[in-house]
Design an enzyme around this catalytic site. Structure first.
Site: not given
Ligand code: CP3
Length: 361
Positions: A39, A43, A52, A89, A165
């Site tokens: 990640r 943010r 974003r 994602d 999910y």
């Molecule tokens: O790592 C990186 O920088 C690459 C991008 C990436 C994202 N999600 C961007 C993201 C990767 C590799 C993921 C994987 C992901 N997504 C997982 C597995 C890894 C982990 O964190 O356990 C999972 C379970 C998801 C599903 C997901 N996406 C959830 C549950 C959420 C909401 C929670 C949150 O942090 O807001 C997301 C959103 C998400 N994916 C964000 C980002 C940068 C935040 C979105 C935003 O900008 O508001």
């Protein structure tokens, strides 16, 4: 026996990678571990929040190749990490298969949950590339702008985590729906696994064709299943994905992150054929060193909260990792993703500590 190792042959020289992450994945020694953070685009970075906002929503950002490439590269420019991870994602796959997906502010992902095995016919594996085309275009754009020593990582969710999910319709803590399938209708869940395995192979194949040099499988919820179901729904689908990718790309390194797998990490490593294992932050370093690092490359596993706390706690955590896994076989990373409240200066401090370790090594 001579203490001086034989000079590598021309053939070996020609095939040895030069990028730090690829060298470590190939088992070669290094003065410090390569560094990237799960990640790392997100943010906690002001420039991410700005892009974003420009994109509109999170999903608009994922499907905008220019802006997705931009946010992928932001942490590379700022911190000089050794790898960039594609900005996308794990839930784009269910969406490409035909499920409704939305990200709601402060609520996370929401999907129209699949309730019965009969509803699996709603999913259409043939059409995924139409939806996912912008992701492949982003990969190409990132690759074209990547610094010479930086490796591009593609990724997907592992089938079990993606299925949680799809079946719950949202994030969960105890997975009532997904576990009801696993115990009550395992054959139905096998069908969903088959769909996800095929879609994930096709998705990662296209990422590799577009320029991804390594792929990572995120199995965030691997740790919630008992052993038998863990073998059937975590290990087996991931083994099939890796086998298919390796058949087509024998040299492609695959990192797998079975978060929460505990001592089953060892079985998982052997059975899946992953080249490296992402360690979650609960994995004890001594056990990991003896049971995993002795046989395979490991990645991780600083607690992301230490990056929020900073100071001496962070420095001690970093030092403990660097001194446990010295010289080879370790990719420095967190044990889960960066949290939004992480101060940028703490990430800068982490980079200094890890990169500085080269001098004192
Ligand atoms: O790592 C990186 O920088 C690459 C991008 C990436 C994202 N999600 C961007 C993201 C990767 C590799 C993921 C994987 C992901 N997504 C997982 C597995 C890894 C982990 O964190 O356990 C999972 C379970 C998801 C599903 C997901 N996406 C959830 C549950 C959420 C909401 C929670 C949150 O942090 O807001 C997301 C959103 C998400 N994916 C964000 C980002 C940068 C935040 C979105 C935003 O900008 O508001």
């Amino acid at each position: 026996m001579s203490p001086i190792p034989a000079a590598p042959s021309m053939g070996q020289l020609a095939t040895q990678p030069t990028k730090p992450l690829l060298r470590t994945l190939a088992g070669l020694p290094s003065a410090r571990p390569p560094l990237w953070l799960m990640r790392q685009a997100g943010r906690y970075l002001p420039e991410y929040r700005q892009t974003r906002a420009q994109a509109g929503s999170f999903l608009d950002l994922c499907y905008n190749p220019e802006l997705a490439a931009e946010v992928t590269l932001q942490p590379i420019r700022r911190f000089g990490f050794d790898a960039a991870i594609l900005f996308a994602d794990i839930l784009l796959i269910p969406q490409a298969l035909g499920q409704q997906l939305a990200f709601r502010e402060n609520e996370g992902p929401v999907l129209d949950a699949i309730r019965t095995a009969g509803e699996l016919t709603r999913l259409n594996p043939d059409g995924i590339h139409k939806t996912l085309g912008p992701v492949y275009e982003a990969v190409g754009r990132i690759k074209a702008e990547l610094p010479a020593n930086c490796t591009l990582i593609g990724f997907a969710g592992a089938p079990w985590t993606v299925a949680t999910y799809m079946l719950e319709g949202r994030g969960s803590k105890d997975f009532p729906a997904a576990k009801t399938w696993a115990f009550g209708n395992p054959v139905g869940l096998d069908t969903l696994m088959d769909i996800l395995v095929e879609a994930t192979i096709a998705y990662l194949d296209r990422q590799v064709q577009a320029g991804a040099e390594v792929v990572q499988l995120f199995d965030t919820w691997a740790g919630v299943l008992p052993e038998q179901e863990f073998r059937r729904f975590c290990i087996e689908p991931v083994r099939r994905i890796i086998a298919a990718l390796k058949e087509k790309y024998p040299a492609l390194p695959v990192i797998a992150f079975p978060r929460g797998a505990g001592i089953l990490y060892e079985t998982y490593a052997q059975a899946t054929g992953a080249d490296a294992l992402g360690l979650d932050y609960t994995m004890p370093l001594g056990w990991t060193r003896d049971h995993l690092w002795s046989k395979t490359v490991v990645q991780g596993n600083l607690d992301p909260r230490l990056l929020v706390v900073g100071g001496s706690a962070l420095a001690e955590g970093v030092h403990r990792l660097l001194s446990t896994f010295k010289g080879r076989g370790h990719i420095f990373n967190l044990g889960h993703g960066i949290v939004p409240e992480t101060p940028v200066r703490h990430v800068e401090e982490l980079v200094r500590l890890v990169k500085g370790s080269e001098v004192s090594a």
